[in-house]
Scaffold this motif. Structure first.
Motif, PDB file in Angstrom:
ATOM      1  N   LYS A  57       4.841  -6.921 -10.575  1.00 50.00           N
ATOM      2  CA  LYS A  57       5.574  -7.738 -11.003  1.00 50.00           C
ATOM      3  C   LYS A  57       6.647  -7.355 -12.162  1.00 50.00           C
ATOM      4  CE  LYS A  57       4.669 -12.765 -11.774  1.00 50.00           C
ATOM      5  NZ  LYS A  57       3.664 -13.776 -12.064  1.00 50.00           N
ATOM      6  N   GLU A  85       8.073 -10.269  -7.651  1.00 50.98           N
ATOM      7  CA  GLU A  85       6.602 -10.024  -7.130  1.00 50.98           C
ATOM      8  C   GLU A  85       6.822  -9.424  -6.126  1.00 50.98           C
ATOM      9  OE1 GLU A  85       3.384 -12.503  -8.853  1.00 50.98           O
ATOM     10  OE2 GLU A  85       3.459 -12.995  -6.463  1.00 50.98           O
ATOM     11  N   PHE A  88       1.941  -3.801 -13.244  1.00 53.22           N
ATOM     12  CA  PHE A  88       1.291  -3.588 -11.833  1.00 53.22           C
ATOM     13  C   PHE A  88      -0.127  -3.636 -11.995  1.00 53.22           C
ATOM     14  CE2 PHE A  88       1.734   0.983 -12.161  1.00 53.22           C
ATOM     15  CZ  PHE A  88       0.496   1.304 -11.831  1.00 53.22           C
ATOM     16  N   GLY A 122       7.786  -4.879 -17.075  1.00 48.81           N
ATOM     17  CA  GLY A 122       7.056  -5.214 -15.756  1.00 48.81           C
ATOM     18  C   GLY A 122       5.713  -4.746 -16.035  1.00 48.81           C
ATOM     19  N   ILE A 153      12.017 -13.106 -12.135  1.00 43.94           N
ATOM     20  CA  ILE A 153      11.081 -12.346 -12.296  1.00 43.94           C
ATOM     21  C   ILE A 153      10.615 -11.926 -10.651  1.00 43.94           C
ATOM     22  CG2 ILE A 153       8.427 -12.006 -12.586  1.00 43.94           C
ATOM     23  CD1 ILE A 153       9.927 -12.435 -14.917  1.00 43.94           C
ATOM     24  N   LYS A 193      -0.316  -5.479  -6.718  1.00 43.74           N
ATOM     25  CA  LYS A 193       0.511  -6.428  -7.124  1.00 43.74           C
ATOM     26  C   LYS A 193       1.686  -5.742  -8.273  1.00 43.74           C
ATOM     27  CE  LYS A 193      -0.304 -11.031  -8.390  1.00 43.74           C
ATOM     28  NZ  LYS A 193      -0.614 -11.955  -9.104  1.00 43.74           N
ATOM     29  N   LYS A 207      14.278  -5.942  -9.490  1.00 40.37           N
ATOM     30  CA  LYS A 207      13.665  -5.820  -8.102  1.00 40.37           C
ATOM     31  C   LYS A 207      13.632  -4.368  -7.717  1.00 40.37           C
ATOM     32  CE  LYS A 207      14.804  -7.376  -3.411  1.00 40.37           C
ATOM     33  NZ  LYS A 207      15.627  -7.980  -2.559  1.00 40.37           N
ATOM     34  N   CYS A 250      10.598  -2.873  -9.492  1.00 41.93           N
ATOM     35  CA  CYS A 250       9.509  -3.235  -8.674  1.00 41.93           C
ATOM     36  C   CYS A 250       9.216  -2.381  -7.467  1.00 41.93           C
ATOM     37  CB  CYS A 250       9.412  -4.785  -8.403  1.00 41.93           C
ATOM     38  SG  CYS A 250       9.202  -5.705 -10.096  1.00 41.93           S
ATOM     39  N   ILE A 275       3.421  -7.994  -3.562  1.00 40.97           N
ATOM     40  CA  ILE A 275       2.120  -7.677  -3.182  1.00 40.97           C
ATOM     41  C   ILE A 275       1.909  -7.190  -1.666  1.00 40.97           C
ATOM     42  CG2 ILE A 275      -0.025  -9.123  -2.647  1.00 40.97           C
ATOM     43  CD1 ILE A 275       1.173 -11.321  -4.573  1.00 40.97           C
TER      44      ILE A 275
END
Length: 106
Positions: free
Chosen positions: A73, A10, A54, A52, A8, A71, A77, A80, A12
């Motif tokens: 998630k 993430e 956000f 995912g 996962i 954020k 990758k 995201c 931010i």
């Protein structure tokens, strides 16, 4: 044998804002941009995209300055980062729009 652990990712980002109006305009713009996605809007906006989600929220730091927390998630990758880039682009567009409106009114 299968490896059942999923990665996962993430991301931010925290951005200071001059006023709550900028935050509200940002939320409205993002809501329109992601109109076809499932959304949950309570204290913060949460948008679900394939694999995912956000969220965008607002908080005051210890100096009572208003900040936006973005954020993202998800399982990919690349996905995201793409969503984060899109949200940052919208945020900067809102800032330019707000600044140009203030100049025109002043």
């Amino acid at each position: 044998m299968y490896n059942t652990t999923l990665s996962i990712f993430e991301l931010i980002k925290i951005e200071p804002v001059k006023s709550i109006e900028v935050y509200n305009r940002f939320i409205n713009w993002v809501t329109g941009e992601f109109d076809l996605y499932l959304k949950n809007k309570s204290k913060e906006l949460k948008v679900y995209f394939p694999n995912g989600w956000f969220s965008i929220g607002c908080f005051k730091n210890e100096n009572q300055q208003i900040n936006i927390k973005i954020k993202v998630k998800g399982k990919s990758k690349i996905a995201c980062q793409k969503i984060m880039n899109q949200l940052e682009l919208i945020y900067h567009h809102v800032l330019r729009f707000t600044e140009s409106n203030n100049v025109n009114l002043g």
